[in-house]
Write a protein that holds these residues in place. Structure first.
Motif, PDB file in Angstrom:
ATOM      1  N   SER A  86      -2.812  -2.317   5.483  1.00 19.20           N
ATOM      2  CA  SER A  86      -3.291  -1.443   4.415  1.00 19.20           C
ATOM      3  C   SER A  86      -3.721  -0.113   5.000  1.00 19.20           C
ATOM      4  N   ILE A 102       0.814  -1.245   0.185  1.00 17.94           N
ATOM      5  CA  ILE A 102      -0.080  -0.043  -0.024  1.00 17.94           C
ATOM      6  C   ILE A 102       0.818   1.308   0.192  1.00 17.94           C
ATOM      7  N   ARG A 108      -7.053  -3.964   0.845  1.00 17.51           N
ATOM      8  CA  ARG A 108      -6.647  -3.025   0.274  1.00 17.51           C
ATOM      9  C   ARG A 108      -7.458  -1.636   0.106  1.00 17.51           C
TER      10      ARG A 108
END
Length: 315
Positions: free
Chosen positions: A105, A29, A211
């Motif tokens: 994330s 990320i 995500r």
């Protein structure tokens, strides 16, 4: 340092795996979303869509290299779910894997925000918006294009995640033409790149519930407000749910069209032939006691000095 290392070595294997997944997703990320932050805050002068797809591909590759030897580098709850369905991952590990992937994330998004804080404030004049000409929420999470309906976006995510799972299963199937283990992260990066180039314009190809939801929660807390959940006709649930259905579709496709047609290993030995890729190899095998081989596989006690010598000839 040695004492600290000893504490980690003594950890339960599941916790070590979850920490590795956390760091792998964090790197993914940080690099991937960082490329979007650079693109948006520079007004498109320091990047474009193709460059961001390359960044996410490389981010996936290096995220996998960070944790592959410990956790398998799944980095995605939908992938973990699909592997569970195929019997390649334990169902009991799925909840904690999902939690740590989402935490990774979230922290990755927070780091990008800290890294580009001044740039974001300069670009937005201090007003954080989800939609509009100077919106910045899409730096962190995905949102649908104006033309995209919820149902079409759902289908987009099912298809995209199904393609991802088919490719994942092919890359790790050692009875197919599997990728060498050290090259799997590179090949997975190429898969993400291909999906981004071919299936990204509708909604940014999230494909990964962790995500999307981790950075979305971060933006909610960091000042973008509840619109991160209501924008796009309540889009947020689509990348949270559809990838799991896509994972089911992808695993079913690979199993039905490829994996279920592999000859049983015992049958391959009995027939004294082995299929390797598209080549059929002849095995000159001495008489084997299959029950003994099964016991070796079960108890893990294998004496290399007593191992079977097999001569392979091209057919």
């Amino acid at each position: 340092m040695e004492k600290a290392r000893g504490l980690f070595v003594d950890m339960k294997p599941l916790l070590r795996e979850c920490l590795a997944e956390f760091l792998g997703v964090y790197i993914m990320i940080l690099l991937g979303v960082g490329s979007v932050a650079q693109l948006v805050t520079s007004g498109g002068t320091k990047g474009d869509y193709p460059s961001s797809t390359i960044a996410f591909a490389l981010a996936t590759t290096f995220g996998m290299y960070v944790c592959r030897g410990v956790s398998g580098a799944q980095l995605n709850p939908a992938v973990s779910f699909g592997l569970c369905v195929m019997g390649k991952h334990q169902w009991s590990k799925l909840p904690l894997y999902t939690v740590f992937q989402t935490l990774g994330s979230f922290l990755g998004a927070a780091t990008v925000y800290a890294l580009y804080y001044d740039a974001i404030m300069d670009y937005t004049q201090g007003v954080l918006t989800v939609t509009g000409p100077h919106s910045t929420a899409h730096i962190f999470s995905t949102y649908p294009s104006d033309y995209l309906s919820i149902w079409n976006g759902f289908v987009d995510q099912v298809i995209g995640t199904a393609v991802l799972l088919v490719c994942v299963l092919a890359l790790v199937d050692h009875r197919n033409w599997a990728t060498p283990p050290e090259m799997e992260p590179v090949m997975m990066g190429l898969v993400i790149w291909a999906i981004g180039l071919c299936m990204g314009s509708n909604c940014g190809y999230p494909l990964n519930p962790a995500r999307d939801i981790g950075p979305r929660i971060f933006t909610y807390l960091a000042g973008w407000g509840s619109e991160v959940f209501s924008a796009g006709n309540g889009w947020f649930w689509v990348p949270l749910v559809a990838p799991f259905l896509g994972a089911l579709v992808g695993t079913a496709l690979y199993y039905v069209f490829v994996e279920m047609h592999h000859p049983p290993l015992e049958q391959s030995v009995n027939e004294e032939a082995l299929c390797l890729g598209n080549k059929k190899l002849k095995l000159d095998v001495p008489e084997l006691n299959m029950n003994k081989l099964k016991s070796l596989k079960t108890d893990g006690n294998f004496d290399p000095e007593k191992s079977v010598t097999v001569k392979i000839n091209n057919v």
